[in-house]
Design a protein around this motif. Sequence first.
Motif, PDB file in Angstrom:
ATOM      1  N   VAL A  27       0.620  -1.164  -0.067  1.00  7.08           N
ATOM      2  CA  VAL A  27       0.075   0.078   0.212  1.00  7.08           C
ATOM      3  C   VAL A  27       0.930   1.066   0.104  1.00  7.08           C
ATOM      4  CG1 VAL A  27      -1.736   1.305   1.208  1.00  7.08           C
ATOM      5  CG2 VAL A  27      -1.833  -1.237   1.231  1.00  7.08           C
ATOM      6  N   TYR A  28       1.935   1.293   0.752  1.00  2.00           N
ATOM      7  CA  TYR A  28       2.883   2.137   0.798  1.00  2.00           C
ATOM      8  C   TYR A  28       4.042   1.761   0.008  1.00  2.00           C
ATOM      9  CZ  TYR A  28       0.518   3.705   4.985  1.00  2.00           C
ATOM     10  OH  TYR A  28      -0.542   4.013   5.704  1.00  2.00           O
ATOM     11  N   GLY A  29       4.961   2.664  -0.320  1.00  2.52           N
ATOM     12  CA  GLY A  29       6.249   2.025  -1.219  1.00  2.52           C
ATOM     13  C   GLY A  29       5.806   2.013  -2.743  1.00  2.52           C
ATOM     14  N   PRO A  30       5.450   0.800  -3.245  1.00  2.00           N
ATOM     15  CA  PRO A  30       5.158   0.602  -4.802  1.00  2.00           C
ATOM     16  C   PRO A  30       3.672   1.025  -4.992  1.00  2.00           C
ATOM     17  CG  PRO A  30       5.576  -1.423  -3.670  1.00  2.00           C
ATOM     18  CD  PRO A  30       5.770  -0.543  -2.719  1.00  2.00           C
ATOM     19  N   GLN A  31       3.075   1.023  -3.875  1.00  2.29           N
ATOM     20  CA  GLN A  31       1.330   1.349  -4.123  1.00  2.29           C
ATOM     21  C   GLN A  31       0.760   0.475  -5.286  1.00  2.29           C
ATOM     22  OE1 GLN A  31       0.823   5.674  -4.473  1.00  2.29           O
ATOM     23  NE2 GLN A  31       2.378   6.178  -3.025  1.00  2.29           N
ATOM     24  N   VAL A  32       0.984  -0.691  -4.871  1.00  7.17           N
ATOM     25  CA  VAL A  32       0.142  -1.741  -5.828  1.00  7.17           C
ATOM     26  C   VAL A  32      -0.846  -2.476  -5.459  1.00  7.17           C
ATOM     27  CG1 VAL A  32       2.569  -2.457  -7.090  1.00  7.17           C
ATOM     28  CG2 VAL A  32       1.841  -3.740  -5.029  1.00  7.17           C
ATOM     29  N   ALA A  33      -1.353  -1.909  -4.188  1.00  9.52           N
ATOM     30  CA  ALA A  33      -2.576  -2.515  -3.579  1.00  9.52           C
ATOM     31  C   ALA A  33      -3.222  -1.259  -2.936  1.00  9.52           C
ATOM     32  CB  ALA A  33      -2.294  -3.500  -2.364  1.00  9.52           C
ATOM     33  N   THR A  34      -4.617  -1.284  -2.992  1.00  8.63           N
ATOM     34  CA  THR A  34      -5.564  -0.236  -2.112  1.00  8.63           C
ATOM     35  C   THR A  34      -5.740  -0.718  -0.649  1.00  8.63           C
ATOM     36  OG1 THR A  34      -7.319  -1.033  -3.090  1.00  8.63           O
ATOM     37  CG2 THR A  34      -6.258   0.921  -4.240  1.00  8.63           C
ATOM     38  N   ARG A  35      -5.680  -1.900  -0.558  1.00 10.66           N
ATOM     39  CA  ARG A  35      -6.197  -2.613   0.961  1.00 10.66           C
ATOM     40  C   ARG A  35      -5.389  -3.881   1.006  1.00 10.66           C
ATOM     41  NH1 ARG A  35      -8.296  -6.257   2.801  1.00 10.66           N
ATOM     42  NH2 ARG A  35      -8.843  -7.145   0.947  1.00 10.66           N
ATOM     43  N   VAL A  36      -5.196  -4.088   2.193  1.00 13.48           N
ATOM     44  CA  VAL A  36      -4.378  -5.561   2.626  1.00 13.48           C
ATOM     45  C   VAL A  36      -5.089  -6.039   3.628  1.00 13.48           C
ATOM     46  CG1 VAL A  36      -2.235  -5.130   1.249  1.00 13.48           C
ATOM     47  CG2 VAL A  36      -2.533  -4.666   3.707  1.00 13.48           C
ATOM     48  N   GLY A  37      -4.950  -7.222   4.071  1.00 18.81           N
ATOM     49  CA  GLY A  37      -5.522  -7.865   5.206  1.00 18.81           C
ATOM     50  C   GLY A  37      -4.933  -9.082   5.436  1.00 18.81           C
ATOM     51  N   ALA A  38      -5.020  -9.683   6.721  1.00 23.25           N
ATOM     52  CA  ALA A  38      -4.590 -10.995   7.275  1.00 23.25           C
ATOM     53  C   ALA A  38      -5.126 -11.148   8.545  1.00 23.25           C
ATOM     54  CB  ALA A  38      -2.906 -11.128   7.149  1.00 23.25           C
ATOM     55  N   TYR A  39      -5.749 -12.550   8.884  1.00 24.09           N
ATOM     56  CA  TYR A  39      -6.413 -12.706   9.853  1.00 24.09           C
ATOM     57  C   TYR A  39      -6.509 -14.129  10.257  1.00 24.09           C
ATOM     58  CZ  TYR A  39     -10.464 -13.664   6.743  1.00 24.09           C
ATOM     59  OH  TYR A  39     -11.117 -14.361   5.954  1.00 24.09           O
ATOM     60  N   ALA A  40      -6.888 -14.311  11.499  1.00 24.27           N
ATOM     61  CA  ALA A  40      -7.253 -15.966  11.950  1.00 24.27           C
ATOM     62  C   ALA A  40      -8.540 -16.092  12.442  1.00 24.27           C
ATOM     63  CB  ALA A  40      -6.347 -16.382  12.776  1.00 24.27           C
ATOM     64  N   GLN A  41      -9.529 -16.775  11.574  1.00 23.87           N
ATOM     65  CA  GLN A  41     -10.981 -16.530  12.091  1.00 23.87           C
ATOM     66  C   GLN A  41     -10.815 -18.100  12.746  1.00 23.87           C
ATOM     67  OE1 GLN A  41     -14.603 -18.317   9.743  1.00 23.87           O
ATOM     68  NE2 GLN A  41     -14.562 -15.986   9.253  1.00 23.87           N
ATOM     69  N   VAL A  42     -10.829 -18.000  14.011  1.00 24.01           N
ATOM     70  CA  VAL A  42     -10.437 -19.130  14.936  1.00 24.01           C
ATOM     71  C   VAL A  42     -11.953 -19.676  15.503  1.00 24.01           C
ATOM     72  CG1 VAL A  42      -9.231 -19.939  16.884  1.00 24.01           C
ATOM     73  CG2 VAL A  42      -8.386 -18.083  15.534  1.00 24.01           C
ATOM     74  N   HIS A  43     -12.091 -20.875  15.636  1.00 25.35           N
ATOM     75  CA  HIS A  43     -13.234 -21.588  16.141  1.00 25.35           C
ATOM     76  C   HIS A  43     -12.663 -22.655  17.170  1.00 25.35           C
ATOM     77  CE1 HIS A  43     -15.509 -19.539  13.004  1.00 25.35           C
ATOM     78  NE2 HIS A  43     -14.587 -20.048  12.109  1.00 25.35           N
ATOM     79  N   GLU A  44     -13.670 -23.448  17.678  1.00 24.98           N
ATOM     80  CA  GLU A  44     -13.220 -24.422  18.641  1.00 24.98           C
ATOM     81  C   GLU A  44     -12.190 -25.673  18.000  1.00 24.98           C
ATOM     82  OE1 GLU A  44     -15.509 -27.043  21.916  1.00 24.98           O
ATOM     83  OE2 GLU A  44     -16.640 -26.674  20.072  1.00 24.98           O
ATOM     84  N   ASP A  89       2.088  11.043  -0.663  1.00 22.78           N
ATOM     85  CA  ASP A  89       0.985  10.577   0.341  1.00 22.78           C
ATOM     86  C   ASP A  89      -0.439  11.065  -0.319  1.00 22.78           C
ATOM     87  OD1 ASP A  89       2.724   9.385   2.411  1.00 22.78           O
ATOM     88  OD2 ASP A  89       2.746  11.689   2.964  1.00 22.78           O
ATOM     89  N   PHE A  90      -0.555  12.226  -1.040  1.00 22.15           N
ATOM     90  CA  PHE A  90      -1.631  12.497  -1.489  1.00 22.15           C
ATOM     91  C   PHE A  90      -1.905  11.609  -2.734  1.00 22.15           C
ATOM     92  CE2 PHE A  90      -4.078  14.911  -5.016  1.00 22.15           C
ATOM     93  CZ  PHE A  90      -5.513  15.168  -4.240  1.00 22.15           C
ATOM     94  N   ALA A  91      -1.114  11.276  -3.747  1.00 16.46           N
ATOM     95  CA  ALA A  91      -1.250  10.456  -4.768  1.00 16.46           C
ATOM     96  C   ALA A  91      -1.929   9.186  -4.142  1.00 16.46           C
ATOM     97  CB  ALA A  91       0.022  10.269  -5.548  1.00 16.46           C
ATOM     98  N   ARG A  92      -1.152   8.526  -3.191  1.00 15.07           N
ATOM     99  CA  ARG A  92      -1.692   7.171  -2.843  1.00 15.07           C
ATOM    100  C   ARG A  92      -3.061   7.490  -2.498  1.00 15.07           C
ATOM    101  NH1 ARG A  92      -1.329   6.178   2.278  1.00 15.07           N
ATOM    102  NH2 ARG A  92       0.558   7.439   2.435  1.00 15.07           N
ATOM    103  N   VAL A  93      -3.305   8.352  -1.533  1.00 16.27           N
ATOM    104  CA  VAL A  93      -4.862   8.390  -0.915  1.00 16.27           C
ATOM    105  C   VAL A  93      -5.783   8.662  -1.944  1.00 16.27           C
ATOM    106  CG1 VAL A  93      -6.229   9.622   0.752  1.00 16.27           C
ATOM    107  CG2 VAL A  93      -3.739   8.923   1.345  1.00 16.27           C
ATOM    108  N   GLN A  94      -5.463   9.487  -2.874  1.00 14.99           N
ATOM    109  CA  GLN A  94      -6.381   9.581  -4.147  1.00 14.99           C
ATOM    110  C   GLN A  94      -6.576   8.724  -4.923  1.00 14.99           C
ATOM    111  OE1 GLN A  94      -4.470  12.047  -7.182  1.00 14.99           O
ATOM    112  NE2 GLN A  94      -6.309  13.251  -7.262  1.00 14.99           N
TER     113      GLN A  94
END
Length: 958
Positions: free
Chosen positions: A334-351, A635-640
């Motif tokens: 997202v920063y740097g090369p700005q090839v993504a507008t959003r990233v995520g990672a998570y663990a959806q934990v169940h029993e 920064d403006f170019a990325r947020v735009q």
Amino acid sequence: MKLARLTSSALGAVLIAALATTALAPVVSAQSAPPATVAAPQQSLADLVGQVNIPYEQFTLPNGLTTLVHTDRKSPLVGVTVYYRVGSKHEPRGRTGFAHLFEHIMFTGSENVENFDIPLEGAGSTPTNGSTWFDRTNYVETVPTGALDRALMMEADRMGYLLGAVSQERLDRQRGVVQNEKRQGDNQPFGLAEYLLSDRLLPIGHPYRHSTIGSMADLDAASLADVADWFRDNYGPNNVVLVLAGDIDAATARPMVERWFGDISRGPDVPQVQAGPVTLSAPIEEEITDQVSQTRISRNWTGPGVNDADAIPLQVGLYILGGLASSRLDNAMVYGPQVATRVGAYAQVHEQLSFLSADFDLAPDADRAQAQALFDAEIARMIGEGPTADEVQRAATQLIAGQVGSLERVGGFGGKGMVLAEGLLYSGNPAKYREDLLRVASLTPAEIRDAMARWLSRPAYTLAVVPGERTLDGATMGGWGDEAENPPPAPDAGGGTTAARTGPARDIPEAGPVPVLTFPTAEVARLGNGITVNLVRRTSVPTVTVALALDAGSAADSPDEAGRHQLMVDMLSEGTQTRDAMQIIREQEELGASIATSAGVDSTTVLLSSLTSNLPQSLGLMADITLNPAFRADDFARVQTQRLAQIDEEQTNPGALAGRAMGRVLYGNAHPYALAATTGAEDVIARLTPADMQAEHAEWFRPDLAQITVVGDVDMATLLPLLEGTLGQWAPRNSPRPVKAIDAAAPAPAPRLVVVDRPNSPQSVLVVGHVLPITGTQGGQEPLELANEVIGNGFLSRLNNDLRETRGWTYGVRSSVSQRVGQPAFTVSTAVQADRTGDSIRVILDQLAAFPGSRPVDEQELQRVTEGNIRGLPNRFETNGQVMGALLTNHLLGRPDDYQAQLPAIYGAIDAGQIDSAAQAFMRPEGMAIVVVGDRSVIEPQLAQIGLPVEVMEAGGL
């Protein structure tokens, strides 16, 4: 769920809840020397964990019902939380979705209670709610202390004595509601991806493979006999954890629980199922097309369950990878090369297992191969090297601080009752949350690296969802997975017979005395630069929330600049004169603080949530963000770019499309409210520059437009010097205050029927409404607010009862009167099955026409919205966030700070005639505009019955 699909995991009441972003609204600025950076205090993680405590007492009845009691006397409220040890993983083939369908049926009444919500809301309860997930089904409500006996009687009645009230008609109605819940989820962009993840990661027959919502065919097949069998096999008290949290103690609670639940017989124990994680034999890669604006690529694995030693390291490791604002993937893509507008990672934990995922949204014009290479490289680096000690410290601080701030709510989803119940249900220990947080506090980089290597080095399922025509059909997804070889079951033939009464007749207990609302009094002071400071001190949790609200908002934009102000507000935290964006992010993480900037329609807010111990440092950071934004070009170019991608996304989302269209229809293109609740206009955002941001900030960020509101664990003697040293340095202006054009006349209400074509939509999104001939700052609008509750604002409203509970055409419908300083709008919104679009519009218009003419407000409705609201006021102001929201609304609409304290007298003086008069004046169907977003080929033939010419708006032009 009864009202919304649940997305949290088995461990959600602890870590997932801690990840939730705290935000209310918007921002400010001026020219002054930047405050010096202050080092974060050395508060240990163990000390933070020590501030998280939910003491409890426990007892078990002879029939196996286990009760936990947590005492919290801050408000006259008790959260009632009931967990059943049965979920979708216990469903047999051919009955996917049944656990969730049964949850809905549990709300339709019992042998002694026709409708649970009417007597509970009449006594001041929150609406009853529930959810189903793989491992459990739960039911929640928060009631005034005097209504606890009533709530327990009702929970006991449906636990023990349900079947004599379940008819074929009730089953069929709730079947329709659940199928529309499924359609609503499927109709969203990326709405089918979740089905594919479990389908590809798990073999046919694995208990976690089929979705909780199930397949349409299996829902069609559910019968009244299935209802009886499910109830008898799974809903015995020995499979239940009951938690009472709030203004109650075990000595008082035990005889109440014994009275209502003690005679219910044990049932069979819910059997354990084999449902562990699965390792793929080889990587799987798949690409599908969908009605989306951006390509989304995810990498997915199954992982360990909640009690595995690797569960916590994996959650923290994935948080560092893609959950923290300063995450590895954010920095790399997202920063740097700005090839993504959003990233995520998570663990959806169940029993018994977890779903581990990392994903990114490809930036417009970015090279997919380059982006995926960066994505893969960061995952590989985390597996190979692990996180740094600094990353672990920041992640742990954010997670634990988030949990400290979540301890105010006694009941409901995410409340203390849920935390205790899940600990006992899944781990045999109600205090499991403390074990987990201590584990977070003690984690080392090596432990996280080793856990990531064990689980993320295994073969993964990679899914790419790319823009195009949707070819998959959600109606056929979510089931067992072998339907090609084993045809789905035949639909229920109907004709099932209601069981005879199974239990004794019981009267609904009387509610206790009306609780006295003690809305806190605000202390008022003034900074040297003239800014008013309002403080409400509340010490239930060691946190402080500070809101700097400005008389600005997106309505500050002229009609040809829609989105300008909001973009500027979003830029505030992207860098100051002395800090770059990543420094701002990391300081918040080190402090366990959150600073959110947002532009509402009529106001702009900078909102700080801080640990009390770190308030000086957090205020310094907040002031720098507010007063000294840099608006650097990169920064403006990325947020735009991100904002343009967001506008494109809105044009693929049916609800967002309806909102964009209705704003223009109601207010016309020349009014600042036309696009005020959206992200703005694409052509405007594309032509803006950093210099425009500087000018916008200089115009609207000034102390004479600002007010500060503080709620939390601090006194004025401590607070005022901190504010003077930060925001008090903001220099006043000599120039005239800027003016917003919200007094511009909106077009006169006129009947219109506008269609936005969205092909392949299983549902149509409807918005019906008109602009009201009043302003939001006019007093005396309480009868209108109560009339809105009667017609459509709430589960018991007429529209919801008709369209959802009686006809089963929708998952829910809601009416509202928008909170605007200028002219508000009255609107009704819902998503209905596509083949009932025209009929649903007709129902809405007919219900509006009947109120009050042929159907004035009745005694039950009047009691619910007057006395019921009075009884429920403590529920509305339980948390610091709720109090903050009330104070900010008072300020926005020109109400006195003690407005909430006046509400019991105001509601008590309103009679049926005043409510009927408000409905007559403001809710007549004549002149209502109608916006429909759906598949034009399906819906247009249905619209002839409305009697209006059809106008077509193109999604791309909204």
